[in-house]
Write a protein that holds these residues in place. Structure first.
Motif, mmCIF file in Angstrom:
data_model
loop_
_atom_site.group_PDB
_atom_site.id
_atom_site.type_symbol
_atom_site.label_atom_id
_atom_site.label_comp_id
_atom_site.label_asym_id
_atom_site.label_seq_id
_atom_site.Cartn_x
_atom_site.Cartn_y
_atom_site.Cartn_z
ATOM 1 N N VAL A 21 0.842 -1.201 0.000
ATOM 2 C CA VAL A 21 0.000 0.000 0.000
ATOM 3 C C VAL A 21 0.877 1.251 0.000
ATOM 4 N N ASP A 22 1.799 1.329 0.937
ATOM 5 C CA ASP A 22 2.704 2.471 1.023
ATOM 6 C C ASP A 22 4.085 2.044 0.548
ATOM 7 N N ALA A 23 4.497 2.545 -0.610
ATOM 8 C CA ALA A 23 5.782 2.169 -1.191
ATOM 9 C C ALA A 23 6.928 2.579 -0.273
ATOM 10 N N VAL A 24 7.958 1.741 -0.224
ATOM 11 C CA VAL A 24 9.150 2.024 0.568
ATOM 12 C C VAL A 24 10.349 2.006 -0.380
ATOM 13 N N GLU A 25 11.063 3.130 -0.461
ATOM 14 C CA GLU A 25 12.259 3.160 -1.299
ATOM 15 C C GLU A 25 13.379 2.441 -0.565
ATOM 16 N N MET A 26 13.848 1.329 -1.134
ATOM 17 C CA MET A 26 14.877 0.547 -0.468
ATOM 18 C C MET A 26 16.159 0.573 -1.285
ATOM 19 N N THR A 27 17.191 1.127 -0.702
ATOM 20 C CA THR A 27 18.508 1.149 -1.317
ATOM 21 C C THR A 27 19.402 0.151 -0.585
ATOM 22 N N ASN A 28 20.549 -0.150 -1.175
ATOM 23 C CA ASN A 28 21.488 -1.053 -0.515
ATOM 24 C C ASN A 28 21.956 -0.479 0.819
ATOM 25 N N ALA A 29 22.206 0.827 0.848
ATOM 26 C CA ALA A 29 22.678 1.468 2.076
ATOM 27 C C ALA A 29 21.600 1.442 3.158
ATOM 28 N N ARG A 30 20.347 1.687 2.776
ATOM 29 C CA ARG A 30 19.258 1.668 3.750
ATOM 30 C C ARG A 30 19.031 0.256 4.286
ATOM 31 N N ALA A 31 19.071 -0.735 3.411
ATOM 32 C CA ALA A 31 18.905 -2.122 3.861
ATOM 33 C C ALA A 31 20.004 -2.505 4.838
#
Length: 266
Positions: A21-31
């Motif tokens: 429902v709510d998109a989450v921008e996932m980058t390698n650094a954030r993960a």
């Protein structure tokens, strides 16, 4: 604020985020920051559940080092528990079918691949008994079950120096995409002990794709007959495979707790 669940399969633990429902921008650094056990939430893998045009859900998988990978068997078993029903799952490794069973899930992990360039290896080689080895380990087998695995069948699992051999083999140039390293000991006609050095995560309590790859390699070598019980440090999985068919993995999945976090802080 975004919601997440902490889950695990045989101690292989995950932060599972619902991005349908709510998109989450996932980058390698954030993960990598979320997976940090001291400054983040802490997990072996971060799992992002999203929408898919050809399946009930999609699943993205990030290792603790932030790298995105194609498959994770233990995480796949957690998905029907997380969603609340049986599901088809679109992953980078293909379309998977996961059904809830008492205490966990049973997952069709698809068909294994054995061609050298499907593992992938850097150059042609027999993948049933590879013409390569490391130190005093026996010649391994290689199997791709959505992600790359190399399997060593040893006589004494307790005598293996995992911390030395695991990273040495994971980063060997023979494996251009790196590799998951499986150390296995056959202890019965349908029973294998297994320790896995997981690509991008190191030693884990359990690795579902590693159990699949190891069982398949053992059946191909006629060391065991399926269904095979694979005993990992975190517990047991049951793997069933008939040559030419797909792999069925059955085992536990556990929901630990739910939480909220501000993803912009990571």
């Amino acid at each position: 604020m975004g919601r997440f669940s902490k889950m695990h399969g045989l101690g292989n633990d995950f932060v599972v985020i619902d991005a349908r429902v709510d998109a989450v921008e996932m980058t390698n650094a954030r993960a990598r920051a979320i997976a940090d056990r001291h400054a983040g939430i802490g997990c072996d893998q971060l799992i992002l559940i999203g929408n898919a045009p050809d399946a009930d859900v999609s699943m993205q998988i990030f290792n603790a080092d932030g790298s995105e990978v194609e498959a994770c068997g233990n995480a796949t078993r957690c998905v029907p528990l997380f969603v609340g029903r049986d599901v088809t799952i679109r992953t980078k490794a293909g379309l998977l079918d996961a059904k809830a069973v008492d205490g966990g899930a049973s997952v069709d992990m698809g068909a294994p691949r054995f061609d050298w360039d499907a593992i992938p290896l850097a150059y042609p080689m027999d993948t049933l008994t590879m013409g390569a080895s490391w130190e005093d380990l026996p010649a391994p087998a290689a199997v791709n079950v959505g992600n790359p695995h190399v399997i060593f069948f040893v006589d004494d699992l307790d005598g293996v120096n995992f911390d030395h051999l695991g990273p040495l083999i994971e980063h060997d140039p023979l494996f251009p995409a790196r590799v998951n390293v499986n150390f296995a000991q056959v202890v019965g006609d349908d029973h294998i002990r297994l320790v896995v050095w997981e690509r991008g995560a190191g030693l884990t309590r359990a690795c579902g794709t590693g159990a699949c790859a190891t069982a398949v390699a053992a059946i191909r070598r006629k060391l065991v007959a399926g269904p095979v019980t694979v005993s990992l440090p975190g517990g047991d999985l049951v793997i069933d495979w008939t040559p030419g068919g797909t792999i069925r993995m059955t085992g536990p999945a556990t929901h630990v707790f739910d939480g909220e976090a501000d993803w912009d802080r990571f």
